[in-house]
Design an enzyme around this catalytic site. Structure first.
Site, PDB file in Angstrom:
ATOM      1  N   GLU A   1       0.941  -1.164   0.212  1.00 40.35           N
ATOM      2  CA  GLU A   1       0.274  -0.407   0.181  1.00 40.35           C
ATOM      3  C   GLU A   1       0.856   1.088   0.157  1.00 40.35           C
ATOM      4  O   GLU A   1       0.396   2.031  -0.571  1.00 40.35           O
ATOM      5  CB  GLU A   1      -0.951  -0.222   0.684  1.00 40.35           C
ATOM      6  CG  GLU A   1      -1.991  -1.123   1.192  1.00 40.35           C
ATOM      7  CD  GLU A   1      -2.781  -1.721   0.179  1.00 40.35           C
ATOM      8  OE1 GLU A   1      -2.830  -0.620  -0.516  1.00 40.35           O
ATOM      9  OE2 GLU A   1      -2.737  -2.424  -0.229  1.00 40.35           O
TER      10      GLU A   1
ATOM     11  N   HIS B   1       1.774   2.164  -3.662  1.00 43.19           N
ATOM     12  CA  HIS B   1       0.253   2.618  -4.651  1.00 43.19           C
ATOM     13  C   HIS B   1      -0.124   4.564  -3.946  1.00 43.19           C
ATOM     14  O   HIS B   1       0.492   5.161  -3.990  1.00 43.19           O
ATOM     15  CB  HIS B   1      -0.672   2.220  -3.674  1.00 43.19           C
ATOM     16  CG  HIS B   1      -1.208   0.757  -4.611  1.00 43.19           C
ATOM     17  ND1 HIS B   1      -1.557   0.928  -5.998  1.00 43.19           N
ATOM     18  CD2 HIS B   1      -2.172  -0.105  -3.682  1.00 43.19           C
ATOM     19  CE1 HIS B   1      -1.577  -0.684  -6.243  1.00 43.19           C
ATOM     20  NE2 HIS B   1      -2.095  -1.097  -5.066  1.00 43.19           N
TER      21      HIS B   1
ATOM     22  N   GLU C   1      -0.600  -0.518  -9.809  1.00 41.70           N
ATOM     23  CA  GLU C   1      -0.194  -1.794  -9.450  1.00 41.70           C
ATOM     24  C   GLU C   1       1.150  -2.271  -9.313  1.00 41.70           C
ATOM     25  O   GLU C   1       2.061  -2.646  -8.794  1.00 41.70           O
ATOM     26  CB  GLU C   1      -1.314  -3.432  -9.762  1.00 41.70           C
ATOM     27  CG  GLU C   1      -1.460  -4.590  -9.116  1.00 41.70           C
ATOM     28  CD  GLU C   1      -1.738  -4.075  -7.719  1.00 41.70           C
ATOM     29  OE1 GLU C   1      -2.335  -2.964  -7.101  1.00 41.70           O
ATOM     30  OE2 GLU C   1      -1.423  -5.264  -6.691  1.00 41.70           O
TER      31      GLU C   1
HETATM   32 ZN    ZN Z   1      -2.358  -2.727  -4.827  1.00 41.29          ZN
END
Ligand code: ZN
Length: 502
Positions: free
Chosen positions: A268, A271, A297
């Protein structure tokens, strides 16, 4: 740009920025639903999100946008390489998409997504697919309607997938996936033939959750996540939302799986670094948004796997973990942690899967989703089809729906055509990582001493700052010098896993 068009363009930008304010409020409410909202808030929250989605959609389909766009597009002075031209292309794509969907459908979907997600969480906890079935049936029905509004001559799946990843379609994915599957299965066979798996005792050593959290924070800080512009919380399903100055990450903790908490935080965090790295001057316009879910991603998988599962990372983080988690860590060398984090074993849960079998999980969902949308698989038959898919792709039996078709949140919150972006993310990540290694030959030495800034600077320059200026295929070519291919990913896995298993 011609002076008379400037006003039209400025109107477009101002309108989009205001819409962004509303959409970001909805995102914060959705974050709160998963992290802090009391159970009793569910009804009101569904209605709040429905109301905001309706307002966002109404604004996104305002006929004035069509007029402003037409004025900009017919301006011969608009330089095709300019920021304005890139934004106009993005606005056009969004407007054409939004105007194909009736407001009533968008509002009903928003309410159902919020409700179904809450029902899904209960059904998953009770491993009771029957409880979720009515929501799932309604969801599939509405997604079919949505796809029919958008698709033209395309399949329903292709129409929804294109929302996640511009240009993605089932035919080209199948071409990419079939040989990839063969190569992954072959590599798995070679590792199995060695007869011995890496010792992963470390992943079962119990550590206090507060200690795990401080280790996750230290790792995030080290890779460059800015806590003045972001948060880390916990949720059942780790996710990242928000952008620029307010990026919200979650991870999850279970007492005896610190590798999962750390891996999810790194994922995360990847991201989050992307969202913090978008160009703030373009906030609320296409140039201030991520290129696609697949590219998003790629950033999470790059930090989670290419960094977080590398030998160099563990050389830096072993002493860090020792200071956060305590003396227990002393019994494990950096290489022990590296091997434990790279053990390959077919498993039931996608988010816990190793890098080799992960994409097999995605391929199962890719097939099922197409069948749900084209009507050849009824929602009530999903568990049986899911279990058969796992038997065939991974060679394992699914014992219950909690660890089967109820494990992922996606379908409950209306994300169809999404799963393959995870595999695209893996492929993009490997291709980016191999390009980074060409440009920064001593990357591992830097990581071993906890210096991740050069890698982040490379990603900022080649990926983050561009927003939606280029489509994913073009962004990949510009960053790596080549079109997307599965070769760097398979080569990376072969090299690493043969070393781990040696
Ligand atoms: Zn992801």
């Amino acid at each position: 740009m011609h002076p008379t068009t400037v006003a039209d363009y400025q109107a477009l930008v101002a309108h989009s920025q205001e819409t962004h304010v509303l959409a970001s409020a909805a995102a914060t409410l959705a974050w709160d639903q998963e992290t802090g909202m009391p159970k009793g808030g569910g009804d009101l929250r569904s209605r709040q999100l429905e109301a905001l989605a309706a307002m966002v959609h109404q604004r996104s389909t305002d006929p004035r946008i069509g007029e402003w766009l037409q004025a900009c597009e017919s301006d011969r002075n608009l330089q095709q390489e300019s920021d304005a031209a890139a934004n106009v292309r993005g606005f056009r794509r969004d407007y054409d998409r939004a105007t194909k969907l009736p407001n009533t459908l968008v509002a009903e979907l928003a309410r159902l997504e919020s409700q179904a997600q809450q029902v899904w969480a209960e059904a998953r906890a009770a491993s009771d697919y029957a409880r979720f079935l009515p929501s799932m049936e309604r969801m599939v029905f509405l997604q079919q309607q949505k796809a029919d509004c958008l698709r033209g001559s395309r399949s329903r799946w292709d129409a929804l997938a294109d929302l996640c990843e511009p240009g993605m379609n089932a035919a080209s994915l199948s071409q990419l996936f079939a040989p990839l599957r063969e190569r992954l299965v072959a590599l798995r066979g070679q590792l199995d033939a060695r007869g011995k798996r890496p010792d992963d005792r470390f992943s079962r050593v119990p550590f206090e959750e507060s200690a795990q959290e401080s280790a996750c924070r230290a790792a995030l800080q080290a890779i460059g996540f800015d806590f003045d512009r972001g948060r880390l919380d916990r949720s059942a399903h780790p996710f990242c939302t928000g952008s620029f100055g307010d990026v919200r990450l979650t991870t999850r903790y279970s007492k005896d799986n610190v590798l999962d908490a750390l891996g999810s935080a790194m994922h995360e965090g990847g991201h989050g670094l992307y969202e913090q790295g978008l160009c703030a001057e373009h906030m609320g316009t296409p140039l201030g948004e991520a290129a696609s879910l697949g590219i998003h991603e790629s950033q999470s998988r790059l930090w989670e796997n290419h960094v977080g599962r590398s030998r160099a990372f563990w050389q830096w983080s072993q002493p860090m973990l020792r200071s956060k988690l305590g003396l227990e860590v002393d019994g494990y060398s950096a290489d022990d942690l590296w091997r434990a984090s790279n053990r390959v074993e077919p498993s039931l849960i996608r988010v816990e899967a190793d890098e080799l079998t992960y994409d097999l999980h995605v391929m199962v969902r890719f097939e099922l989703e197409q069948a749900l949308l084209d009507g050849s698989l009824a929602a009530k038959d999903l568990p049986a089809a899911w279990n058969a898919g796992y038997r065939q792709a991974l060679g394992i039996e699914v014992p219950d729906d909690r660890r089967g078709c109820l494990q992922d949140v996606h379908w409950s919150c209306g994300l169809f055509g999404y799963f393959p972006t995870y595999t695209l993310g893996n492929l993009y990540a490997a291709q980016f990582a191999s390009a980074v290694r060409r440009d920064i030959p001593d990357l591992d030495d830097q990581h071993a001493r906890g210096d991740f800034a050069p890698l982040l600077a490379w990603l900022r320059d080649k990926v983050h700052r561009h927003g939606r200026r280029f489509d994913p295929a073009e962004l990949c070519r510009r960053a790596t010098g080549a079109a997307l291919s599965a070769d760097p990913f398979v080569a990376y896995l072969e090299q690493k896993l043969h070393a781990v298993y040696a």
